[in-house]
Scaffold this active site. Structure first.
Site, short mmCIF file in Angstrom:
data_model
loop_
_atom_site.label_atom_id
_atom_site.label_comp_id
_atom_site.label_asym_id
_atom_site.label_seq_id
_atom_site.Cartn_x
_atom_site.Cartn_y
_atom_site.Cartn_z
N ARG A 6 0.75 -1.11 -0.02
CA ARG A 6 0.09 -0.15 0.04
C ARG A 6 0.72 1.22 0.09
NH1 ARG A 6 -4.12 2.21 -0.33
NH2 ARG A 6 -4.81 2.66 1.85
N ARG A 62 3.01 3.62 -15.80
CA ARG A 62 3.40 2.98 -17.13
C ARG A 62 4.59 3.64 -17.65
NH1 ARG A 62 -2.06 2.47 -17.92
NH2 ARG A 62 -2.28 4.14 -19.22
N CYS A 74 -7.03 2.59 -12.82
CA CYS A 74 -7.45 3.72 -12.02
C CYS A 74 -8.97 3.79 -11.73
CB CYS A 74 -7.25 5.23 -12.82
SG CYS A 74 -5.51 5.61 -13.16
N GLU A 77 -11.84 7.07 -5.14
CA GLU A 77 -12.03 6.80 -3.75
C GLU A 77 -13.58 7.13 -3.27
OE1 GLU A 77 -10.63 5.32 -0.92
OE2 GLU A 77 -9.14 4.86 -2.37
N ARG A 89 -3.60 6.87 -3.99
CA ARG A 89 -3.62 5.81 -3.58
C ARG A 89 -3.18 4.83 -4.30
NH1 ARG A 89 -7.87 8.09 -0.39
NH2 ARG A 89 -7.76 8.27 1.73
N TYR A 107 3.76 5.99 2.79
CA TYR A 107 2.82 7.23 3.07
C TYR A 107 3.62 8.26 3.02
CZ TYR A 107 -0.57 3.91 4.00
OH TYR A 107 -1.37 2.32 4.03
N ARG A 115 -2.17 6.40 7.90
CA ARG A 115 -1.55 5.40 8.66
C ARG A 115 -0.09 5.63 9.19
NH1 ARG A 115 -3.26 -0.12 7.72
NH2 ARG A 115 -1.91 -0.41 9.78
#
Length: 120
Positions: A6, A62, A74, A77, A89, A107, A115
């Site tokens: 992540r 890419r 893609c 959210e 993200r 992050y 997080r």
């Protein structure tokens, strides 16, 4: 074994240049921190908050040298009130022998607040 890595990053403005630059920065840092070779990447899912619409972040992934054939998609959210704004993200699925605990999630910028327990 396939594991998920992540990552998240924020941009200061919704501009084509910044979205592409910061998305590439995040993907490269995720790969560097986890010693990921592009040939071991099964896929990458990228989501953006709905206030980002100037560019497809997948284009940035890419364009990284050696990543041309990495499958990237893609999406947006969920638009939750009070959520972090201008956030990109990444969920990178990699083939690896690493355990979940060994994976380093990344992050950057204001996304560290998502997080803080995982930020090193």
């Amino acid at each position: 074994m396939i594991r998920g890595v992540r990552g998240a990053i924020t941009v200061t403005e919704d501009s084509n240049e910044e979205v592409l630059l910061e998305t590439a920065r995040l993907a490269k840092e995720m790969a560097r921190a986890n010693n990921i070779d592009p040939d071991t990447i099964a896929s990458v899912i990228i989501s953006t908050t709905t206030d980002i619409s100037s560019a497809f972040p997948a284009r940035a992934v890419r364009s990284i040298e050696g990543w041309t054939y990495v499958p990237v998609m893609c999406t947006h959210e969920m638009n939750v009130p009070g959520a972090l704004e201008k956030c990109i993200r990444l969920l990178m699925h990699i083939n690896t022998d690493k355990t979940q605990k060994e994976i380093q999630h990344i992050y950057l910028n204001e996304a560290v607040q998502l997080r803080p327990d995982l930020v090193k």
